[in-house]
Design a protein around this motif. Structure first.
Motif, PDB file in Angstrom:
ATOM      1  N   TYR A 282       0.832  -1.204   0.000  1.00  0.00           N
ATOM      2  CA  TYR A 282       0.000   0.000   0.000  1.00  0.00           C
ATOM      3  C   TYR A 282       0.866   1.254   0.000  1.00  0.00           C
ATOM      4  O   TYR A 282       0.475   2.295  -0.520  1.00  0.00           O
ATOM      5  CB  TYR A 282      -0.903   0.026   1.231  1.00  0.00           C
ATOM      6  CG  TYR A 282      -2.047  -0.954   1.191  1.00  0.00           C
ATOM      7  CD1 TYR A 282      -3.169  -0.707   0.409  1.00  0.00           C
ATOM      8  CD2 TYR A 282      -2.020  -2.122   1.932  1.00  0.00           C
ATOM      9  CE1 TYR A 282      -4.226  -1.591   0.362  1.00  0.00           C
ATOM     10  CE2 TYR A 282      -3.078  -3.025   1.905  1.00  0.00           C
ATOM     11  CZ  TYR A 282      -4.178  -2.754   1.118  1.00  0.00           C
ATOM     12  OH  TYR A 282      -5.231  -3.634   1.074  1.00  0.00           O
ATOM     13  N   THR A 330      -7.330   0.590  -8.882  1.00  0.00           N
ATOM     14  CA  THR A 330      -6.969   1.987  -8.614  1.00  0.00           C
ATOM     15  C   THR A 330      -8.249   2.786  -8.437  1.00  0.00           C
ATOM     16  O   THR A 330      -9.205   2.597  -9.203  1.00  0.00           O
ATOM     17  CB  THR A 330      -6.162   2.588  -9.780  1.00  0.00           C
ATOM     18  OG1 THR A 330      -4.980   1.799 -10.008  1.00  0.00           O
ATOM     19  CG2 THR A 330      -5.757   4.034  -9.488  1.00  0.00           C
ATOM     20  N   ASN A 361     -14.042   3.986   0.741  1.00  0.00           N
ATOM     21  CA  ASN A 361     -12.888   3.273   1.302  1.00  0.00           C
ATOM     22  C   ASN A 361     -12.864   3.525   2.802  1.00  0.00           C
ATOM     23  O   ASN A 361     -12.336   4.539   3.266  1.00  0.00           O
ATOM     24  CB  ASN A 361     -11.579   3.714   0.660  1.00  0.00           C
ATOM     25  CG  ASN A 361     -10.409   2.848   1.106  1.00  0.00           C
ATOM     26  OD1 ASN A 361     -10.538   1.994   1.986  1.00  0.00           O
ATOM     27  ND2 ASN A 361      -9.248   3.068   0.504  1.00  0.00           N
ATOM     28  N   GLU A 370      -2.905   2.646   5.740  1.00  0.00           N
ATOM     29  CA  GLU A 370      -2.146   3.632   4.970  1.00  0.00           C
ATOM     30  C   GLU A 370      -2.310   3.391   3.477  1.00  0.00           C
ATOM     31  O   GLU A 370      -2.353   2.240   3.017  1.00  0.00           O
ATOM     32  CB  GLU A 370      -0.659   3.546   5.328  1.00  0.00           C
ATOM     33  CG  GLU A 370      -0.339   3.820   6.788  1.00  0.00           C
ATOM     34  CD  GLU A 370      -0.329   5.293   7.136  1.00  0.00           C
ATOM     35  OE1 GLU A 370      -0.671   6.115   6.253  1.00  0.00           O
ATOM     36  OE2 GLU A 370       0.023   5.625   8.279  1.00  0.00           O
ATOM     37  N   TYR A 371      -2.386   4.469   2.717  1.00  0.00           N
ATOM     38  CA  TYR A 371      -2.425   4.408   1.255  1.00  0.00           C
ATOM     39  C   TYR A 371      -1.477   5.454   0.686  1.00  0.00           C
ATOM     40  O   TYR A 371      -1.027   6.375   1.389  1.00  0.00           O
ATOM     41  CB  TYR A 371      -3.837   4.679   0.724  1.00  0.00           C
ATOM     42  CG  TYR A 371      -4.773   3.509   0.831  1.00  0.00           C
ATOM     43  CD1 TYR A 371      -4.973   2.647  -0.236  1.00  0.00           C
ATOM     44  CD2 TYR A 371      -5.470   3.256   2.011  1.00  0.00           C
ATOM     45  CE1 TYR A 371      -5.835   1.561  -0.143  1.00  0.00           C
ATOM     46  CE2 TYR A 371      -6.334   2.177   2.119  1.00  0.00           C
ATOM     47  CZ  TYR A 371      -6.514   1.343   1.038  1.00  0.00           C
ATOM     48  OH  TYR A 371      -7.363   0.268   1.146  1.00  0.00           O
ATOM     49  N   SER A 372      -1.200   5.327  -0.593  1.00  0.00           N
ATOM     50  CA  SER A 372      -0.413   6.302  -1.332  1.00  0.00           C
ATOM     51  C   SER A 372      -1.310   6.987  -2.357  1.00  0.00           C
ATOM     52  O   SER A 372      -2.444   6.561  -2.577  1.00  0.00           O
ATOM     53  CB  SER A 372       0.758   5.617  -2.044  1.00  0.00           C
ATOM     54  OG  SER A 372       1.560   4.905  -1.129  1.00  0.00           O
ATOM     55  N   VAL A 401      -6.039   9.232   2.353  1.00  0.00           N
ATOM     56  CA  VAL A 401      -4.585   9.077   2.362  1.00  0.00           C
ATOM     57  C   VAL A 401      -4.049  10.000   3.437  1.00  0.00           C
ATOM     58  O   VAL A 401      -4.094  11.224   3.301  1.00  0.00           O
ATOM     59  CB  VAL A 401      -3.964   9.415   0.994  1.00  0.00           C
ATOM     60  CG1 VAL A 401      -2.454   9.177   1.018  1.00  0.00           C
ATOM     61  CG2 VAL A 401      -4.614   8.596  -0.115  1.00  0.00           C
ATOM     62  N   VAL A 418      -5.426   6.702  -6.338  1.00  0.00           N
ATOM     63  CA  VAL A 418      -4.975   5.952  -5.164  1.00  0.00           C
ATOM     64  C   VAL A 418      -4.779   4.502  -5.589  1.00  0.00           C
ATOM     65  O   VAL A 418      -5.754   3.805  -5.881  1.00  0.00           O
ATOM     66  CB  VAL A 418      -5.989   6.048  -4.011  1.00  0.00           C
ATOM     67  CG1 VAL A 418      -5.515   5.218  -2.817  1.00  0.00           C
ATOM     68  CG2 VAL A 418      -6.204   7.508  -3.609  1.00  0.00           C
ATOM     69  N   SER A 421      -6.243  -0.184  -4.595  1.00  0.00           N
ATOM     70  CA  SER A 421      -7.600   0.035  -4.093  1.00  0.00           C
ATOM     71  C   SER A 421      -8.586  -1.028  -4.553  1.00  0.00           C
ATOM     72  O   SER A 421      -9.796  -0.852  -4.420  1.00  0.00           O
ATOM     73  CB  SER A 421      -8.110   1.415  -4.546  1.00  0.00           C
ATOM     74  OG  SER A 421      -7.369   2.450  -3.954  1.00  0.00           O
ATOM     75  N   SER A 425     -12.436  -2.084  -0.820  1.00  0.00           N
ATOM     76  CA  SER A 425     -12.912  -0.712  -1.027  1.00  0.00           C
ATOM     77  C   SER A 425     -14.387  -0.787  -1.421  1.00  0.00           C
ATOM     78  O   SER A 425     -15.258  -0.515  -0.605  1.00  0.00           O
ATOM     79  CB  SER A 425     -12.078  -0.004  -2.087  1.00  0.00           C
ATOM     80  OG  SER A 425     -10.761   0.197  -1.639  1.00  0.00           O
TER      81      SER A 425
END
Length: 467
Positions: A282, A330, A361, A370-372, A401, A418, A421, A425
């Motif tokens: 992630y 995504t 989400n 955590e996500y980017s 995020v 993101v 995903s 989600s």
């Protein structure tokens, strides 16, 4: 630390600096390869493109926000897991994301499918999944769900309680059939994940405990039932697991249980399922193992433990879900408001609000996942700015995020993508604040196919029985 509502805790920590793992990027436009699906990248104009369509083209066709599945990536991961595990059975965990088209993909790629409700079973069957390759989980299966599974001829029912054993026996007698079952056990192993998603420690709702003998009693009872065909044992130790350490202990304890059952009955069970929970990236610091490494490691563990207990190696199975669909997906959002909040001490944080949030989400709000993120519709020469991507919902914990460096000139109308995903989600999405859920689309070779259409306000109002 005092306990409080998760959203409140996240909101209260708003003044904390960026986490140590997040480094200021040299190039704010660069995409970390491990986070994105195989066919995602920037085109010659710097726009994010997925399988031949730019983010802007996807939004123009499907609207915003939107979940995007890279079909070839999804299928490739399914094949890779199947090939890596060879003669082991691989069941896709439908709870991570399931629709009729995904069920068809899984069937075409030769995997089994694990479902845990009557709704997931209905989708799997409608998608053309062979019921013999379906497994039914659940700690509180209803009579209707069990009857539907028996009538469909599902390949295995993972039994979770003594009550369920009795219910299955009654239904099988009524229907004149025999249920093929596995007994889910808790091994006392807790994977190193967030408490809310670790599922093998003793104090939890799933399965029969090995400690104290409940699991052995359930096995013996099922073996002596004329209505049940007991084939083996099932365990699951958690989620987002990066190595085989926890599986080693779980395999040892489940195989010891199988050895005890053999000693008690003279019969050797033929199947063992070690569950799923295999992790993905992630954030750039995540380092999940490959399917090949996991397969080699798990195979060595099982063979070693079987030798130790004097058992034949059973037919083994695993249940990847997130590891197949997560990286293939995504989420794309459109930026609305952008504001900078002064935190004191010379620190500030930029809040970027998008047209989605915790309704599409819930993981960041539920357990601080955590996500980017990356700007998707263009590149930028502006300096990176520490940012927090938040949703439109009326909650302080509505965070998508938590920390990311994004271009300083990002503004309303820009697109944010993101990665990773695809799992948990859409499958955990809600209509909080009466926000319709986004569509799920698949992209392949420049073509877009709708898997789940966008909900509308008419859909929401159709459920309202009022005037």
């Amino acid at each position: 630390m005092t306990h409080m509502h998760v959203a409140g805790s996240i909101h209260a920590d708003a003044t904390s600096p960026a986490p140590q793992w997040l480094k200021r990027p040299e190039d704010v436009n660069a995409l970390t390869r491990q986070l994105w699906s195989e066919h995602a990248g920037r085109d010659a104009q710097g726009r994010l493109a997925i399988a031949g369509l730019t983010a802007q083209e996807i939004v123009e066709q499907a609207g915003s926000p939107v979940y995007v599945i890279d079909e070839a990536d999804f299928r490739g991961r399914a094949r890779r897991w199947k090939e890596a595990f060879g003669d082991w059975q691989v069941f896709y965990a439908g709870k991570s994301f399931l629709c009729t088209t995904v069920a068809r993909w899984i069937a075409e790629e030769g995997l089994g499918l694990d479902v845990c409700t009557g709704g997931e079973l209905a989708v799997a069957l409608r998608g053309g999944m062979d019921p013999a390759r379906i497994g039914l989980h659940g700690n509180n299966k209803s009579e209707d769900e069990l009857r539907a599974a028996l009538q469909a001829g599902v390949g295995r029912i993972i039994v979770d309680s003594s009550h369920e054993i009795g219910l299955l026996e009654r239904l099988c007698a009524e229907l004149g059939t025999v249920a093929r079952v596995m007994i889910r056990v808790t091994t006392g192993v807790e994977a190193h994940t967030h408490e809310y998603i670790a599922t093998a420690h003793e104090d939890q709702k799933f399965g029969f405990s090995i400690n104290g003998g409940a699991a052995l009693v359930a096995l013996v009872r099922s073996a002596h039932s004329p209505h049940l065909n007991l084939v083996g044992v099932h365990s699951h130790i958690g989620s987002q697991i990066f190595d085989t350490n926890g599986f080693e202990v779980a395999a040892r304890r489940t195989l010891k249980l199988i050895a005890q059952f053999k000693e008690a009955t003279g019969t050797e069970l033929s199947e063992l399922d070690l569950g799923g929970g295999f992790g993905i990236s992630y954030i750039k610091e995540d380092t999940p193992a490959t399917p090949e490494d996991l397969a080699a490691g798990l195979r060595a563990i099982v063979e070693h433990e079987c030798r130790g207990f004097g058992l034949s190696v059973p037919l083994m199975s695993v249940e990847p879900g997130r590891a197949i669909c997560g990286p293939a997906g995504t989420a794309i959002y459109t930026v609305g408001t952008v504001k900078t909040v002064e935190l004191g001490g010379g620190q500030s944080r930029r809040y970027i609000s998008v047209d989605g949030g915790m309704s599409d989400n819930i993981r960041p709000a539920l357990y601080a996942a955590e996500y980017s993120a990356a700007m998707a519709n263009r590149t930028s020469a502006a300096e990176p700015v520490l940012s927090r991507v938040v949703g439109k919902h009326c909650e302080g914990g509505d965070i998508l995020v938590r920390d990311e460096f994004l271009p300083g000139d990002l503004t309303a109308g820009d697109l944010i993508a993101v990665p990773a995903s695809g799992a948990y989600s859409r499958s955990m999405a809600s209509n909080y604040n009466h926000v319709p859920r986004p569509p799920v689309v698949a992209v392949s070779d420049g073509r877009l196919t709708t898997l789940l259409r966008r909900e509308t306000l008419d859909d929401l109002l159709a459920l309202d029985a009022g005037a």
